[in-house]
Motif scaffolding. Sequence first.
Motif, PDB file in Angstrom:
ATOM      1  N   TYR A   1       7.012  -0.566   9.157  1.00 28.10           N
ATOM      2  CA  TYR A   1       5.753  -0.352   9.891  1.00 28.10           C
ATOM      3  C   TYR A   1       5.667   1.099  10.363  1.00 28.10           C
ATOM      4  O   TYR A   1       4.649   1.781  10.166  1.00 28.10           O
ATOM      5  N   ALA A   2       6.747   1.605  10.941  1.00 29.84           N
ATOM      6  CA  ALA A   2       6.771   2.998  11.393  1.00 29.84           C
ATOM      7  C   ALA A   2       6.677   3.959  10.209  1.00 29.84           C
ATOM      8  O   ALA A   2       6.010   4.990  10.283  1.00 29.84           O
ATOM      9  N   ALA A   3       7.323   3.608   9.107  1.00 31.86           N
ATOM     10  CA  ALA A   3       7.328   4.487   7.928  1.00 31.86           C
ATOM     11  C   ALA A   3       5.929   4.671   7.342  1.00 31.86           C
ATOM     12  O   ALA A   3       5.670   5.648   6.638  1.00 31.86           O
ATOM     13  N   ALA A   4       5.025   3.741   7.630  1.00 27.73           N
ATOM     14  CA  ALA A   4       3.650   3.882   7.140  1.00 27.73           C
ATOM     15  C   ALA A   4       2.996   5.157   7.670  1.00 27.73           C
ATOM     16  O   ALA A   4       2.049   5.665   7.067  1.00 27.73           O
ATOM     17  N   LEU A   5       3.499   5.697   8.778  1.00 33.32           N
ATOM     18  CA  LEU A   5       2.969   6.955   9.305  1.00 33.32           C
ATOM     19  C   LEU A   5       3.160   8.105   8.322  1.00 33.32           C
ATOM     20  O   LEU A   5       2.444   9.111   8.392  1.00 33.32           O
ATOM     21  N   ALA A   6       4.123   7.977   7.432  1.00 30.17           N
ATOM     22  CA  ALA A   6       4.384   9.041   6.452  1.00 30.17           C
ATOM     23  C   ALA A   6       3.507   8.911   5.217  1.00 30.17           C
ATOM     24  O   ALA A   6       3.553   9.786   4.340  1.00 30.17           O
ATOM     25  N   LEU A   7       2.722   7.840   5.132  1.00 31.36           N
ATOM     26  CA  LEU A   7       1.859   7.625   3.976  1.00 31.36           C
ATOM     27  C   LEU A   7       0.447   8.134   4.269  1.00 31.36           C
ATOM     28  O   LEU A   7       0.147   8.591   5.370  1.00 31.36           O
ATOM     29  N   ASP A   8      -0.424   7.996   3.286  1.00 28.67           N
ATOM     30  CA  ASP A   8      -1.780   8.533   3.408  1.00 28.67           C
ATOM     31  C   ASP A   8      -2.716   7.529   4.072  1.00 28.67           C
ATOM     32  O   ASP A   8      -3.825   7.265   3.585  1.00 28.67           O
ATOM     33  N   ILE A   9      -2.279   6.968   5.200  1.00 30.25           N
ATOM     34  CA  ILE A   9      -3.123   6.034   5.926  1.00 30.25           C
ATOM     35  C   ILE A   9      -4.164   6.815   6.726  1.00 30.25           C
ATOM     36  O   ILE A   9      -4.023   8.014   6.956  1.00 30.25           O
ATOM     37  N   ASN A  10      -5.214   6.122   7.169  1.00 28.58           N
ATOM     38  CA  ASN A  10      -6.265   6.837   7.892  1.00 28.58           C
ATOM     39  C   ASN A  10      -5.879   7.041   9.360  1.00 28.58           C
ATOM     40  O   ASN A  10      -4.937   6.432   9.875  1.00 28.58           O
ATOM     41  N   ASP A  11      -6.624   7.918  10.021  1.00 29.15           N
ATOM     42  CA  ASP A  11      -6.292   8.303  11.390  1.00 29.15           C
ATOM     43  C   ASP A  11      -6.396   7.128  12.363  1.00 29.15           C
ATOM     44  O   ASP A  11      -5.632   7.041  13.326  1.00 29.15           O
ATOM     45  N   HIS A  12      -7.348   6.231  12.119  1.00 32.47           N
ATOM     46  CA  HIS A  12      -7.518   5.072  13.009  1.00 32.47           C
ATOM     47  C   HIS A  12      -6.248   4.238  13.052  1.00 32.47           C
ATOM     48  O   HIS A  12      -5.755   3.884  14.144  1.00 32.47           O
ATOM     49  N   ASN A  13      -5.697   3.934  11.902  1.00 26.74           N
ATOM     50  CA  ASN A  13      -4.494   3.109  11.863  1.00 26.74           C
ATOM     51  C   ASN A  13      -3.241   3.873  12.286  1.00 26.74           C
ATOM     52  O   ASN A  13      -2.317   3.292  12.864  1.00 26.74           O
ATOM     53  N   ALA A  14      -3.197   5.167  12.022  1.00 21.08           N
ATOM     54  CA  ALA A  14      -2.074   5.969  12.510  1.00 21.08           C
ATOM     55  C   ALA A  14      -2.001   5.915  14.030  1.00 21.08           C
ATOM     56  O   ALA A  14      -0.919   5.741  14.613  1.00 21.08           O
ATOM     57  N   ALA A  15      -3.150   6.028  14.688  1.00 21.47           N
ATOM     58  CA  ALA A  15      -3.178   5.959  16.149  1.00 21.47           C
ATOM     59  C   ALA A  15      -2.760   4.572  16.640  1.00 21.47           C
ATOM     60  O   ALA A  15      -2.031   4.447  17.648  1.00 21.47           O
ATOM     61  N   LEU A  16      -3.190   3.519  15.946  1.00 19.69           N
ATOM     62  CA  LEU A  16      -2.794   2.162  16.343  1.00 19.69           C
ATOM     63  C   LEU A  16      -1.286   1.959  16.197  1.00 19.69           C
ATOM     64  O   LEU A  16      -0.646   1.334  17.054  1.00 19.69           O
ATOM     65  N   ILE A  17      -0.704   2.478  15.129  1.00 24.31           N
ATOM     66  CA  ILE A  17       0.746   2.345  14.927  1.00 24.31           C
ATOM     67  C   ILE A  17       1.502   3.072  16.037  1.00 24.31           C
ATOM     68  O   ILE A  17       2.456   2.542  16.624  1.00 24.31           O
ATOM     69  N   ILE A  18       1.099   4.307  16.330  1.00 23.72           N
ATOM     70  CA  ILE A  18       1.773   5.076  17.376  1.00 23.72           C
ATOM     71  C   ILE A  18       1.684   4.356  18.715  1.00 23.72           C
ATOM     72  O   ILE A  18       2.668   4.260  19.457  1.00 23.72           O
ATOM     73  N   HIS A  19       0.510   3.835  19.020  1.00 24.21           N
ATOM     74  CA  HIS A  19       0.326   3.107  20.279  1.00 24.21           C
ATOM     75  C   HIS A  19       1.293   1.921  20.368  1.00 24.21           C
ATOM     76  O   HIS A  19       1.986   1.743  21.385  1.00 24.21           O
ATOM     77  N   ARG A  20       1.350   1.126  19.316  1.00 24.97           N
ATOM     78  CA  ARG A  20       2.199  -0.073  19.358  1.00 24.97           C
ATOM     79  C   ARG A  20       3.686   0.289  19.383  1.00 24.97           C
ATOM     80  O   ARG A  20       4.479  -0.390  20.054  1.00 24.97           O
ATOM     81  N   LEU A  21       4.085   1.325  18.677  1.00 19.80           N
ATOM     82  CA  LEU A  21       5.492   1.730  18.704  1.00 19.80           C
ATOM     83  C   LEU A  21       5.892   2.205  20.101  1.00 19.80           C
ATOM     84  O   LEU A  21       6.979   1.868  20.599  1.00 19.80           O
TER      85      LEU A  21
END
Length: 474
Positions: free
Chosen positions: A55-75
């Motif tokens: 889940y954290a590693a997805a931050l290194a992929l070409d995901i959009n900014d909306h989901n990057a912010a959601l991942i950071i928040h949850r981590l």
Amino acid sequence: MDTQHDLVAAEDVLLFVNAAITATGQREFHTGAEEQRLSLDFLHAYMLGNYRELYAAALALDINDHNAALIIHRLLATGREATAEQRRVEGRLIARRLVLLPPQRVYRLFRALRQAKVNNRRTRAVVRDWIAARPDPAFDAVKYRGGLKEALRHAHLAPASEELGTFFFAARTPARFATPILDTWRRAHYEQAALYELPYTVAEGFAARRGIARGDFLERIAPRMTRLEQLRLQESGRSHRAGAVRADLSRMPLTRLATYVLALAPADRVARRAELTAALRSAARRAAGPQQGSWGRVAAVLDDSYSASGSGQKRRRPLAVALACHYLLQALAADYTPLWTSGSDDPLLSRPFGATPLGRRIVDALDTRPDRILIVSDGWDNAPPGLAAEVLRIWRTRLDPDRSTSIVHLNPVYDAEGFDVRRLAPTVPTAGIRDAEDLPALVELAAFAEGRTGLAELTQHLAARTATFTEVTT
């Protein structure tokens, strides 16, 4: 050899990555915003609970900014559930991703963390380090005043200078600031000329309060605008004399440029054909980079059916992605054949219209005997329904079992009901796509969706992407 559990895990991760690339919690053509948000929230909770490292590693992929912010928040909100090693890797991923996010998005994230009362030591350190790395604290103080002020309070931080402390927290504005942009902001309260020295978004508020005519304001503030601000005005502000604000289209990102082109009236596109085509091809060559001309014979099936009109929140987004992919594939291929579902042969005049005869266009693509076929579509094959799946099944199982022709389906639309992007056939890999610039990396990632590689290979791929992604900060 992968177990059934490993194969399921790999499928779960790819499903989430597709969602994180395409979904933004906004209305799509077939599903509403609330359905999108609920579906996306479930996926984030599921991934965090079952595959935290991936889940954290997805931050290194070409995901959009909306989901990057959601991942950071949850981590950050669940740091107690992570091991020391997980927190170390997550910290590097978060730090690097925050650098890449637009500042306004980061300040919104910090506000959301404050509202959720996430204020652990790691969160405060993340906020502190990001703010400390900002190149111009005074500029941020003016342009993002509310966001920066809230972040300082939430992380218990002192402003970078005494003057910034006065700017944020003093009951009265002093007679003068030594920092030029702070003093310009002060003067703009009573001196009209000063507002044209401020960032566009700040000056806009002053202009509205002073009742300055929109056209006059835009004409004078144009030199202070960023490239994206100029492009947004060209897309939506023509009725306010935004023509005086002229963006350099040759420097715009490819997908953004395609969105702008589709917002123009057909007559404007015809009148500016040479300019727009040159800009799109230039952006495509920049996106292709060293891979330009290296993909051999390529055929593309591009969806310009009515559903490509998107929604009120994502107007013409699917069609813009298809148009941008067309120009990028033209740059990547040595020999390129585009096939639009409408039968159009003029991409610059593309418009969302009619049904989606994907099956027929795929047959046409196969007839060209290409090395690669790229299908860019939301996956709603309806003329006739199911033909595309049957064509692809027969091709893969009977006519080309050795896979001499590579086929990948790229889908720009998240399907909330299926918790994934809609697929055409089990025999063809599907990957979500947000921006055409990500196409080469997504084609590589799609290989994992064919079922021929499992969790071990996928984990290795993500580890390599993480290492490359975070090496800038190590």
